[in-house]
Structures are given as C-alpha cells and as structure tokens.
Design a protein around this motif. Structure first.
Motif, PDB file in Angstrom:
ATOM      1  N   ASN A   1       0.830  -1.205   0.000  1.00 48.77           N
ATOM      2  CA  ASN A   1       0.000   0.000   0.000  1.00 48.77           C
ATOM      3  C   ASN A   1       0.863   1.254   0.000  1.00 48.77           C
ATOM      4  OD1 ASN A   1      -2.340  -1.504  -0.039  1.00 48.77           O
ATOM      5  ND2 ASN A   1      -2.822  -1.200   2.128  1.00 48.77           N
ATOM      6  N   GLY A   2       1.950   1.198   0.753  1.00 47.57           N
ATOM      7  CA  GLY A   2       2.853   2.346   0.767  1.00 47.57           C
ATOM      8  C   GLY A   2       3.430   2.638  -0.611  1.00 47.57           C
TER       9      GLY A   2
ATOM     10  N   VAL B   1       2.050   1.759  -3.504  1.00 48.36           N
ATOM     11  CA  VAL B   1       0.963   2.233  -4.364  1.00 48.36           C
ATOM     12  C   VAL B   1       0.652   3.702  -4.066  1.00 48.36           C
ATOM     13  CG1 VAL B   1      -1.521   1.982  -4.791  1.00 48.36           C
ATOM     14  CG2 VAL B   1      -0.053  -0.035  -4.738  1.00 48.36           C
ATOM     15  N   VAL B   2       0.645   4.055  -2.796  1.00 47.49           N
ATOM     16  CA  VAL B   2       0.390   5.455  -2.420  1.00 47.49           C
ATOM     17  C   VAL B   2       1.461   6.365  -3.021  1.00 47.49           C
ATOM     18  CG1 VAL B   2       0.509   7.058  -0.462  1.00 47.49           C
ATOM     19  CG2 VAL B   2      -0.948   5.040  -0.334  1.00 47.49           C
TER      20      VAL B   2
ATOM     21  N   CYS C   1       1.345   5.469  -7.328  1.00 48.67           N
ATOM     22  CA  CYS C   1       0.131   5.375  -8.147  1.00 48.67           C
ATOM     23  C   CYS C   1      -0.930   6.401  -7.810  1.00 48.67           C
ATOM     24  CB  CYS C   1      -0.498   3.986  -8.010  1.00 48.67           C
ATOM     25  SG  CYS C   1       0.576   2.644  -8.512  1.00 48.67           S
TER      26      CYS C   1
ATOM     27  N   LYS D   1      -4.245   8.447   2.086  1.00 46.56           N
ATOM     28  CA  LYS D   1      -2.966   7.759   1.888  1.00 46.56           C
ATOM     29  C   LYS D   1      -2.503   7.101   3.184  1.00 46.56           C
ATOM     30  CE  LYS D   1      -1.550  11.087  -1.652  1.00 46.56           C
ATOM     31  NZ  LYS D   1      -0.564  12.134  -2.022  1.00 46.56           N
TER      32      LYS D   1
ATOM     33  N   MET E   1      -4.743   4.178   4.193  1.00 47.27           N
ATOM     34  CA  MET E   1      -4.552   3.001   3.336  1.00 47.27           C
ATOM     35  C   MET E   1      -3.344   2.184   3.806  1.00 47.27           C
ATOM     36  SD  MET E   1      -4.234   3.008  -0.796  1.00 47.27           S
ATOM     37  CE  MET E   1      -3.699   1.564  -1.703  1.00 47.27           C
ATOM     38  N   VAL E   2      -2.303   2.855   4.254  1.00 49.75           N
ATOM     39  CA  VAL E   2      -1.085   2.146   4.645  1.00 49.75           C
ATOM     40  C   VAL E   2      -1.260   1.403   5.967  1.00 49.75           C
ATOM     41  CG1 VAL E   2       1.328   2.463   5.318  1.00 49.75           C
ATOM     42  CG2 VAL E   2       0.425   3.685   3.342  1.00 49.75           C
TER      43      VAL E   2
END
Lengths: 81, 498
Positions: free
Chosen positions: A67-68, A70-71, A74, B266, B269-270
C-alpha cells in the motif's frame, strides 16, 4: 487511470519504465490467492496455530509496504490535494 | 462479588467518558448540517482511521467472529478478516474519488452521490431506503450483544434488559447531543480501546492453552471446517460479499466525505491492514480455542463473553470495555448516518425543502431518537445469531456495488442503465432474501452474488442502448482528472437533482 502508463514517483524521482500501475495493482489479487494456499491442512502448526493461518496473517502485513508503494507511485497527482 | 464490582466500575467509568465527550461536543460543535453530520469535513489521518475502524468493527467482530470460529472453524478469518484488510485498496479506488466528488458538489449523504451522478432521484431513494431497511436490524445487534456480554460476564443475577436500556440511552444521548463530533471522538477512544482489548485478550487467553491442546481441533483449524460452511464457494462468496458491502455501508461511505485532504486517505490506506490484522487474527483463534473450555455450547455467541470470564478480573474488565467499545462505536455511527439519510433524503427532499440548517439539525436529532427506539424494539426478539443477521444485512449494502463502480469509472453509464442495474440487483437480492424467489436459482451462492452479476449485465446492456449523461460525465471528469477547484462559491453546483 490507464494501466499502461508507466508509474512515476510522485515525489519527483525518475520514472520506473519496467513497472507500471497495472503490475502493481496485479499484486493484490496475487497476494489474495496466496492466502488460500494450504488452507485444507491443519498441519504444520506453530504454537498450535496452523501455518496457513500464520501465512495469511503475514500476507496482511505485506499489504502495508505494498500500500505504501501504491500510495507513493500510483496516487493521482493533483495540485489541490 | 469483587469481580463484578471491578467490572461494573470499569464499565461505568468508560460510559462516563463517552457521556463527557458527548457534552463537550454539544457545547463546541457547529449547528449546520456539515458540522452535525460530517464533523465539518475536517478529519485528520489518525482520527478518520480510528473512526473508520471503530465504526466497521462491531458486535460482529467481537462476538460474531469468535462464535463463527467456535462453530465453523478458522475459515471466517479468510472470509472477513483478510478481505477487510484488502479493502484498504478501495480507499484509493473508491473512497478518494467519492471524497473529491463530495467536496466539489457538497454531498452530505451517500445517496446524494447516486442521485447527482446519475441525475436520478429514484436511485438516491433506492439507496436511502435499502440503507434504512438493512441498517436498523444491525443497530439492534449491537444493543443486544452488549447487553448479553454484560449480563454473561457480570452475572450475579443482574437482569439483561436494564443493561440494554443503559447502553441504548448512553449511545442515544451522545449522538443526539454532539452529532458527528461526538461520534468521531468517541470512536477515537473506542478504536484505541478495542484494538488494545483484543490484543490483550489474545495474549491472556493464549497463555491458558496447553501445548498440545489443539490436537482435537483439527477440523476447526482447517478449511472448510467441521460443518463444511467454508468450502470454496462459501469462502469466495463471503469474500466478494464483504468486498462489495463494506464501502457501501452508509456509515463507512459517509466517512469518505469527512477527510480533510488526500493525505488522510494515503495514511489510512497504509496502516489499515495492520489494524485489521490485530483484531481479526486473534478473534477467530479465540473462538476456536473456546472449544477446549466449552465444547458443548448451545449458543455460540456466548463464547467470547465466557472466555473473558476465564481471565483475571482486571484484564476481563478491560476487554469487556473493548467489546462494548466495538459495538457502541458502530451503533452510534449507524444511528447518525441513517438520521442524515432520513432528514436530507426524505424529509428535506420530499416533505419540506425550506428547512434552515438549525431546523435540519433539529430534525436530525429527532430521527436519531426514532431510529434508536425502532432498533431497540427489534432487539426484543433477535431473529438469529449475530453472523446470520449480519450476513443478511451486508447483502443489502452490496447490491448497489455495480452502480457505484460504474458511476466512478465508466463514462458510458447512462441514467437508464444505472437505474435498471440498481433495480434489478436490488430486486433479485430482496426477492431471494425474502424467500419470494427460489433459493435454488442462486446456484449455491449468497443471493447478492448472482444478483450483482445479473444487475451488472443489465447496467451495461441498457447503458449501451441509451444516451450517456454527458453533462455529469464532464462535471465529474473535471473533478477527478483535471483538478477542479473545491466548492467555494454560491455558483458551484450542489447536490440537487431534478
């Protein structure tokens, strides 16, 4: 969002031509499929917990760096965020 | 007696803290609808993350998951826990776009997105009515689970119903007084408590498990489990259900509107997968381990409260508070969101379009009270175990998933296509859940799965045969791809659709 667009480091780094958004997002279903491996067998176990269960839990932790990534690579770039 | 006193005192202190937050919020919160329902659209990362987590985790998590593990084995960790972690990607794919749209067009309720995006009051009403129908029973689950937990753990003949009344009154009070400010800040406290409590329970209970204690639990430690519930179809179907339903839960959907900026999404999400893992990984195991201590329970929902009774007094008291935190944090969010749906989508739109912001807030408070009383009335005769009620409720949320995705990503979606797809998937889901349609037609899947597939086909087919909504596509395209300025002037189109 176009899957064929090469991922760019939105913090200002160089583009990664070998890695596009599609490949990164494809890691999600791949990781999800990995959680199904070995679920039919309670053995082996670690401290009484089946290995497949521990593996599934570990895959959840793998989502954090994914996720990191992708953040960082993306997320749609906008000037007003 | 001492154990009961410690537990009661701990619970009382916790409830007083919540009441205090409610009073503080009442004095400091704004009176306009955005303040009352959306906490002013200004939530920072850690606040939104914790309120989202606390809202999502409920009696289903603390009572239902261990109960399902007790009965059907570890499969529910894959079905729900793993899926909830993967939902983090939807914060980017769905939540962020919804936030941008809400900021631009000043949405307050989830149905306003559907109505505005597709220029369809019918679609907005469909979402509102289905949300009300399927959320009210879910609120009642929280009240019942809380009362049962307290009754089982406190024991000593303390009756069940006064506890349910106390819980319902405290929830209603701080929601009524403080609106979303109270809900969000109590969620922050409750989010910290419930994660800590689950971890604490896991550590304490795992120390009681003998080294070879799980030898006789092989069927529970693998999938499909001792009852066969988690075969491949059951597992895949439940994962699809959770993946589609959670973002459409009205209280989750509305929280997408509350973020202060993109960085909030953000960060959330992490960290999200870790928080989910900390709760679901232990919860299922506790249920399975409960087989060792209580092999013949008639009601599996009792397993978590009973396992807590095996813990030292202080620890069990803290975990009891964690259980209450989970279910109260969900009930308060659902109460507030359904209040906004009734006030803005039904009262304001169909009964009286001239409400001032203060009047709207007053209506919101009245509706909170009415929905709370209805949920309490439903709680008198719970129709089944928590997981079964929740599964029924989740399907009501999931049935508009194709319409949501089409609205966010497919420019070619027409109003007719969205309406037709939404009506078909909703009608089929309701028909199967009500027993009107033969269950054999589902092919063994949860009803909402084939309903969504068929609804998607109808949405695509009708959209391709009817003209797209070019004005809406242009307006939303400007928001999502071109970075249109946030709504700041009276000229900005707001959430109206005629």
């Amino acid at each position: 969002m176009s899957n064929s667009v090469p991922v760019q480091d939105t913090s200002g780094g160089r583009p990664w031509p070998w890695l596009n958004r599609g490949w990164l997002m494809a890691l999600y279903p791949l990781l999800w499929m990995l959680t199904w491996i070995g679920i039919g067998d309670p053995q082996p176990q670690v401290f009484g917990i089946p290995l497949w269960y521990l593996r599934a839990g570990g895959i959840l932790l793998l989502l954090i760096p994914l996720n990191g990534l992708v953040v960082r690579l993306c997320w749609p770039g906008r000037s007003d965020d | 007696m001492t154990e009961t006193l410690v537990s009661l005192t701990t619970v009382a202190v916790y409830l007083l803290v919540l009441a205090g937050i409610g009073i503080w919020s009442f004095r400091h919160a704004g009176t306009d609808p955005v303040s009352y329902f959306l906490a002013g659209r200004g939530l920072q990362s850690w606040v939104l993350t914790l309120t989202m987590l606390a809202t999502l985790l409920s009696a289903f998590t603390f009572i239902g998951i261990p109960a399902d593990g007790y009965t059907h084995g570890l499969g529910i960790f894959l079905g729900v826990g793993v899926t909830d972690a993967f939902i983090s990607v939807l914060f980017l794919l769905l939540g962020y776009r919804l936030w941008l749209a809400a900021r631009q067009f000043q949405f307050i309720t989830p149905s306003e997105f559907f109505g505005h995006r597709f220029n369809s009051p019918l679609l907005a009403l469909l979402y509102s009515l289905s949300a009300l129908l399927f959320t009210a029973p879910y609120i009642s689950i929280q009240i019942i689970a809380g009362a049962r937990t307290l009754s089982a753990v406190l024991g000593d003949g303390i009756p069940y119903w006064p506890l349910a009344v106390v819980m319902a009154v405290v929830i209603l009070a701080y929601v009524w007084m403080g609106g979303s400010q109270a809900v969000v800040w109590t969620d922050v406290v409750q989010g910290i408590i419930l994660v800590s409590g689950m971890v604490l329970a896991f550590v304490a209970i795992s120390r009681q498990i003998p080294a070879d204690g799980t030898v006789d639990l092989h069927a529970w430690l693998s999938v499909p489990g001792p009852t066969g519930r988690w075969n491949w179809q059951g597992l895949l179907g439940y994962q699809l259900l959770i993946f589609m339903a959670v973002p459409l839960f009205p209280q989750i959907f509305q929280r997408f509107y509350m973020a202060k900026n993109a960085q909030v999404f953000k960060n959330m999400m992490v960290v999200w997968p870790a928080l989910i893992g900390l709760v679901f990984f232990p919860a299922t195991l506790i249920g399975v381990w409960g087989r060792l201590s209580y092999p013949q329970l008639e009601r599996a929902d009792q397993i978590m409260p009973l396992m807590l009774q095996t813990l030292p007094t202080g620890i069990s008291a803290l975990v009891i508070v964690a259980v209450l935190a989970a279910l109260m944090s969900t009930a308060d969010s659902q109460l507030l969101t359904t209040s906004s749906l009734v006030t803005r989508d039904i009262v304001l739109r169909y009964l009286n379009r001239q409400l001032s912001p203060a009047q709207e807030q007053r209506w919101g408070r009245i509706v909170v009270l009415v929905i709370g009383l209805i949920s309490f009335a439903i709680a008198i005769h719970p129709p089944g175990v928590i997981v079964d009620i929740a599964t029924w409720s989740f399907q009501g949320s999931a049935m508009l998933f194709p319409v949501l995705v089409a609205g966010l990503y497919w420019r070619r979606t027409s109003r007719a296509g969205a309406v037709a797809g939404g009506l078909v998937s909703s009608g089929l889901t309701l028909g199967w859940l009500a027993g009107v349609l033969p269950s054999s037609w589902t092919g063994g899947w949860l009803p909402v799965i084939p309903a969504v597939v068929i609804g998607t086909v109808v949405l695509i087919g009708v959209s391709l045969c009817t003209p797209p909504l070019t004005a809406q596509v242009a307006a939303y395209g400007a928001v999502w791809e071109d970075g249109a300025s946030p709504a700041a002037t009276a000229d900005t189109p707001t959430a109206t659709f005629d």
